[in-house]
Scaffold this active site. Structure first.
Site, PDB file in Angstrom:
ATOM      1  N   ASP A 170      32.959  45.855  49.569  1.00  0.00           N
ATOM      2  CA  ASP A 170      33.583  44.554  49.317  1.00  0.00           C
ATOM      3  C   ASP A 170      32.468  43.562  48.993  1.00  0.00           C
ATOM      4  O   ASP A 170      31.578  43.332  49.833  1.00  0.00           O
ATOM      5  CB  ASP A 170      34.345  44.136  50.593  1.00  0.00           C
ATOM      6  CG  ASP A 170      35.015  42.781  50.466  1.00  0.00           C
ATOM      7  OD1 ASP A 170      34.678  42.018  49.541  1.00  0.00           O
ATOM      8  OD2 ASP A 170      35.880  42.484  51.311  1.00  0.00           O
ATOM      9  N   SER A 193      33.863  32.164  33.248  1.00  0.00           N
ATOM     10  CA  SER A 193      35.067  32.115  32.406  1.00  0.00           C
ATOM     11  C   SER A 193      34.946  30.895  31.507  1.00  0.00           C
ATOM     12  O   SER A 193      34.313  29.891  31.887  1.00  0.00           O
ATOM     13  CB  SER A 193      36.317  31.983  33.283  1.00  0.00           C
ATOM     14  OG  SER A 193      37.413  31.508  32.518  1.00  0.00           O
ATOM     15  N   TYR A 227      41.301  28.586  39.735  1.00  0.00           N
ATOM     16  CA  TYR A 227      40.491  29.654  39.138  1.00  0.00           C
ATOM     17  C   TYR A 227      39.322  29.025  38.361  1.00  0.00           C
ATOM     18  O   TYR A 227      38.173  29.424  38.525  1.00  0.00           O
ATOM     19  CB  TYR A 227      41.367  30.498  38.207  1.00  0.00           C
ATOM     20  CG  TYR A 227      40.617  31.547  37.437  1.00  0.00           C
ATOM     21  CD1 TYR A 227      40.160  32.701  38.056  1.00  0.00           C
ATOM     22  CD2 TYR A 227      40.363  31.387  36.070  1.00  0.00           C
ATOM     23  CE1 TYR A 227      39.468  33.679  37.338  1.00  0.00           C
ATOM     24  CE2 TYR A 227      39.674  32.347  35.350  1.00  0.00           C
ATOM     25  CZ  TYR A 227      39.226  33.499  35.984  1.00  0.00           C
ATOM     26  OH  TYR A 227      38.546  34.453  35.275  1.00  0.00           O
ATOM     27  N   LYS A 231      35.229  29.355  38.934  1.00  0.00           N
ATOM     28  CA  LYS A 231      34.296  29.786  37.884  1.00  0.00           C
ATOM     29  C   LYS A 231      33.302  28.670  37.550  1.00  0.00           C
ATOM     30  O   LYS A 231      32.168  28.944  37.135  1.00  0.00           O
ATOM     31  CB  LYS A 231      35.072  30.228  36.639  1.00  0.00           C
ATOM     32  CG  LYS A 231      35.897  31.502  36.877  1.00  0.00           C
ATOM     33  CD  LYS A 231      35.018  32.671  37.262  1.00  0.00           C
ATOM     34  CE  LYS A 231      35.771  33.977  37.353  1.00  0.00           C
ATOM     35  NZ  LYS A 231      34.875  35.113  37.637  1.00  0.00           N
TER      36      LYS A 231
END
Ligand SMILES: NC(=O)c1ccc[n+]([C@@H]2O[C@H](COP(=O)([O-])OP(=O)(O)OC[C@H]3O[C@@H](n4cnc5c(N)ncnc54)[C@H](O)[C@@H]3O)[C@@H](O)[C@H]2O)c1
Length: 255
Positions: A64, A144, A157, A161
């Site tokens: 992980d 992103s 999100y 990023k």
């Protein structure tokens, strides 16, 4: 005359290397001569990709990326079984379903921040001593295009990023004296399992058509596009490039 691969004799950790963009990055790296450790929480997918690449080139590592001790063990495994460590690609990441920001459940917000941001810390802690000692190393972090160009409905999100991009630049500035480069890649919506979430929960032709309308080159990204960009940034051809966010977005950020 045959040329050596761009990543000949290099060893790379690729997180999330069992699927999607991470798998594409792993395939490109092996094609260019690297050995790769696929650091995956999904052991079955990691093993599947590793065995398709061949045991001389790829090793699956179940772990992980949010856990420091898993990183320490991944670094150790790389050194013992693959002969070193030169490149880390922080690719594993998650997205929430595109929806109004105040509708995203708190647990989902926390999951996004934890999985997308914290591995930058754990990987730096675990890998920096090794890179510093050998006097070189490269981090390639998958951000992103929503980081520099956030839009409605994927705000948390995009925020995660944005942190990936900012941390990449900060570490680039801090680690340069140790011979370590850090760069980010900013893909636009890509053809992976993530597409359904990016489209609000279901991957439909209509949804894709709307996304593609906003991309001047007229298609979404794919694992080959991102693998090529990651290979360039990881290679010595990019030896004087650090602290950048490289868009792989078909021109999306122009609009
Ligand atoms: N697909 C897109 O549209 C797109 C666009 C821009 C950026 N990105 C970014 O690219 C990266 C890869 O995305 P993808 O589309 O290939 O996703 P994906 O869901 O296809 O693959 C992600 C992989 O990461 C692994 N993973 C998730 N959590 C993990 C953890 N805690 N530890 C180890 N492995 C873990 C998963 O098992 C999976 O194999 C992500 O960081 C994503 O945010 C994707």
């Amino acid at each position: 005359m045959s040329h050596p691969g761009r990543l000949e004799n290099k060893v790379a950790i690729i997180t999330g290397g069992g699927l999607g963009l991470g798998e594409g990055i792993a395939r490109k790296f092996v094609h260019e001569g690297a050995k790769v450790l696929l650091f995956e929480i999904n052991a079955a997918n990691g093993s599947k990709v590793a065995s398709s690449l061949g045991s001389a080139h790829a090793l699956a590592f179940e772990g992980d990326v949010t856990k420091l001790d898993h990183w320490q063990s991944a670094v150790q495994t790389c050194i013992e079984k693959l002969g070193g460590l030169d490149i880390v690609v922080n690719n594993a990441g998650v997205v929430h379903n595109a929806q109004a920001s105040t509708e995203v459940p708190e647990a989902e917000y926390e999951r996004i921040m934890k999985i997308n941001v914290s591995p930058l810390y754990q990987s730096a802690k675990a890998v920096h001593p090794h890179f510093k000692k050998q006097g070189h190393g490269v981090f390639v972090n998958i951000s992103s295009i929503s980081a520099p160009r956030p839009r409605p409905n994927l705000v948390w999100y995009a925020g995660s990023k944005g942190a990936v991009s900012a941390v990449t630049k900060g570490l680039a500035a801090e680690f340069a004296k140790d011979g370590i480069r850090c760069n980010a890649i900013c893909p636009v919506a890509a053809d992976t399992g993530m597409m359904a979430s990016v489209l609000g929960g279901t991957d439909t032709e209509e949804g894709r058509a709307v996304v593609m309308k906003g991309i001047p080159l007229g298609r979404v990204a794919n694992a080959v596009d991102v693998g090529n960009a990651a290979c360039f940034l990881a290679s010595e051809e990019a030896g004087f490039i650090t602290g950048i966010e490289l868009p792989v977005d078909g021109g999306r950020a122009l609009q």
